[in-house]
Motif scaffolding. Structure first.
Motif, short mmCIF file in Angstrom:
data_model
loop_
_atom_site.label_atom_id
_atom_site.label_comp_id
_atom_site.label_asym_id
_atom_site.label_seq_id
_atom_site.Cartn_x
_atom_site.Cartn_y
_atom_site.Cartn_z
N ILE A 1 0.79 -1.09 -0.14
CA ILE A 1 -0.05 0.03 0.04
C ILE A 1 0.86 1.32 0.02
N SER A 2 1.94 1.16 0.84
CA SER A 2 2.58 2.39 1.04
C SER A 2 3.70 2.67 -0.14
N SER A 3 4.28 1.62 -0.71
CA SER A 3 5.01 1.65 -1.88
C SER A 3 4.31 2.23 -3.22
N PHE A 4 3.12 1.33 -3.27
CA PHE A 4 2.40 1.76 -4.43
C PHE A 4 1.64 3.20 -4.41
N GLY A 5 1.30 3.57 -3.06
CA GLY A 5 0.57 4.92 -2.80
C GLY A 5 1.73 6.09 -3.43
N ILE B 1 7.62 -3.61 -3.52
CA ILE B 1 8.11 -2.75 -4.13
C ILE B 1 8.27 -3.12 -5.84
N SER B 2 8.55 -4.35 -6.22
CA SER B 2 8.71 -4.36 -7.81
C SER B 2 7.18 -4.45 -8.26
N PHE B 3 6.29 -4.96 -7.44
CA PHE B 3 5.18 -4.98 -7.99
C PHE B 3 4.49 -3.58 -8.33
N ALA B 4 4.71 -2.68 -7.10
CA ALA B 4 4.43 -1.27 -7.14
C ALA B 4 5.38 -0.48 -8.38
N SER B 5 6.44 -0.87 -8.55
CA SER B 5 7.10 -0.28 -9.70
C SER B 5 6.51 -0.66 -11.11
N ILE B 6 6.04 -2.01 -11.16
CA ILE B 6 5.38 -2.40 -12.48
C ILE B 6 3.85 -1.63 -12.69
N GLY B 7 3.31 -1.59 -11.58
CA GLY B 7 1.95 -1.32 -11.70
C GLY B 7 1.73 0.47 -11.42
N SER B 8 2.37 1.08 -10.76
CA SER B 8 1.97 2.37 -10.39
C SER B 8 2.18 3.48 -11.56
N PRO B 9 3.03 3.24 -12.64
CA PRO B 9 2.81 4.17 -13.85
C PRO B 9 1.33 3.86 -14.46
N ALA B 10 0.90 2.64 -14.70
CA ALA B 10 -0.26 2.48 -15.57
C ALA B 10 -1.51 2.98 -14.40
N VAL B 11 -1.36 2.62 -13.12
CA VAL B 11 -2.28 2.98 -11.97
C VAL B 11 -2.41 4.51 -12.24
N GLY B 12 -1.32 5.19 -11.89
CA GLY B 12 -1.01 6.62 -11.95
C GLY B 12 -1.53 7.52 -13.15
N THR C 1 11.54 -1.71 -21.75
CA THR C 1 12.57 -2.33 -21.15
C THR C 1 12.77 -1.86 -19.71
N GLN C 2 12.47 -0.69 -19.29
CA GLN C 2 12.54 -0.30 -17.89
C GLN C 2 11.61 -1.26 -17.03
N GLY D 1 11.73 -8.82 -13.88
CA GLY D 1 12.87 -9.77 -13.34
C GLY D 1 13.30 -9.64 -11.81
N MET D 2 12.97 -8.43 -11.17
CA MET D 2 13.04 -8.25 -9.67
C MET D 2 11.78 -9.17 -9.00
#
Length: 433
Positions: free
Chosen positions: A23-27, A150-161, A267-268, A274-275
């Motif tokens: 929640i905190s990483s995603f937020g 953290i990895s899941f937030a990195s993948i999903g946050s740009p799309a959700v944002g 690529t990013q 991978g993480m």
């Protein structure tokens, strides 16, 4: 019976800790994405955007030692809860400003500073608390699940944002973030941070250390731990030399090879995938037998991958092959980051005394944060005056050399007395079996 209850509570902690961090990483990442987009759209100024980044990095670097001191001296549960409440209030304050007078750069900068402070206290304290929340046998699982969040937030946050930014107004977005942060507060309040903790009990009448004395004691403790010092030096130098990759990757793909923005983003994303996959693997496998050795080999592989970033500058390839090459390379980077970080983090959790964890982890974070901008500035200049491929090849060679010296066989044997050089291949195979 009591032991069974503790293990049951530890299992509960694994999930509440993971959900809270998710929640905190995603937020945080969705907020950063949306606010960055808003600043650029509102001002069109790179300076305003960079100022917001500085408001995030500088407070973190300055207060990290104080966060470490607090984590070792006060209730870790209380620090985490207060930090999360602080996050909620800061977002609420920005919401009030946006509804009454409209968002201003000053309000955004102040909110970013407060969020940077609260996340530093929360992050250092949570890292120091892992061995108190779960049993020793599942520390690797906890660290892996933390990294998965953290990895899941990195993948999903740009799309959700991007989706939220386009679909709802800024006040609605801030309300959603406040609700998510409040849920994290509730989850954290149900956790027992002392379940497996081995902290020294306060003695009645014992003279209290001042903050400065406590911080000096942290450095003195580190001096008596040559193995941890070696690991910290490796981490710091790797962080610094990775400036070559951080600056060079974007520079080479965008400026030199003219990769399309959507392909660059893909690529990013491969790095985060991978993480994530490697974190899932570490969360289900048994603990690594020789963590220091595995991390050493992982850093050397990362050094070779860093040099590999420059290959398309020397060898002519079709655009599709270049894109595929970098997607695979970034995926491999993501895998290696977890192979390096997770075993080392588990090893440090078990090696560092519970009463010094906050200060040790905060010293590591402060020095790493201080070296990162320095590395980026230096490499920014180098890429302007030296061909990119030579900057990467030289940095890659120095990185591998640093690891070979600081993690030489005698240091590996100190970390793992049961490790024998004469049986290297067999022992290393066992460490990943």
């Amino acid at each position: 019976m009591e032991e069974a209850n503790k293990l049951k509570k530890a299992t509960y902690h694994l999930w509440t800790f993971t959900i809270s961090k998710l929640i905190s990483s995603f937020g945080s990442q969705v907020y950063t994405f949306a606010i960055s987009f808003y600043i650029l759209q509102m001002t069109g100024s790179a300076t305003s955007f960079a100022t917001n980044l500085i408001c995030n990095v500088l407070p973190r670097t300055l207060v990290s030692p104080f966060a470490g001191y607090a984590a070792d001296k006060y209730s870790r549960k209380m620090i985490v809860i207060i930090a999360q409440i602080g996050t909620t209030i800061a977002i609420g304050g920005l919401l009030v400003v946006s509804l009454t007078s409209g968002l201003s750069l000053a309000a955004i900068y102040v909110t970013t500073i407060i969020l940077s402070l609260t996340s530093t206290f929360s992050g250092v304290t949570f890292t120091s608390s892992i061995s108190g929340l779960v049993d020793g046998a599942r520390i690797q699982k906890a660290m892996s699940m933390n990294q998965m969040s953290i990895s899941f937030a990195s993948i999903g946050s740009p799309a959700v944002g991007g989706l939220l930014y386009g679909a709802v107004s800024m006040p609605v977005f801030l309300i959603i973030y406040m609700i998510a942060s409040s849920i994290a507060v509730i989850l954290e309040s149900t956790m027992n941070f002392n379940l497996f903790a081995n902290r020294k009990k306060k003695v009645e009448g014992e003279r209290k250390e001042s903050m400065w004395q406590s911080m000096k004691a942290g450095f003195s403790y580190l001096k008596l731990q040559p193995l941890i010092m070696a690991m910290i030096w490796i981490a710091l130098l790797v962080n610094f030399l990775f400036g070559a990759f951080e600056v060079g990757y974007s520079f080479i793909l965008i400026e030199k090879l003219k990769i399309a923005s959507n392909h660059f983003g893909f690529t990013q994303g491969a790095l985060a995938v991978g993480m994530l996959l490697m974190s899932i693997y570490f969360s289900v496998r048994k603990e690594v037998r020789f963590p220091f050795l595995v991390s050493k080999r992982g850093i050397m592989c990362m050094g070779m991958l860093m040099g590999g970033v420059a290959i398309p500058l020397l060898v002519t390839m079709p655009y599709t092959i270049i894109f595929s090459y970098y997607a695979i390379l970034m995926f491999a980077f993501g895998v290696m980051i977890i192979i390096v970080n997770t075993p080392l983090q588990v090893f440090m959790q078990k090696q560092i005394d519970d009463d010094f964890k906050g200060r040790v982890f905060s010293i590591l974070e402060t020095m790493a944060m201080a070296l990162m901008p320095l590395g980026m500035v230096l490499y920014g200049v180098l890429y302007d005056v030296i061909p990119a491929q030579w900057v990467l090849f030289l940095s890659s060679a120095v990185l591998i050399g640093v690891v070979l010296i600081l993690a030489r066989p005698s240091v590996v044997r100190k970390a793992h007395p049961e490790y024998r050089e004469t049986n290297v291949i067999k022992e290393e195979a066992k460490s990943f079996s």
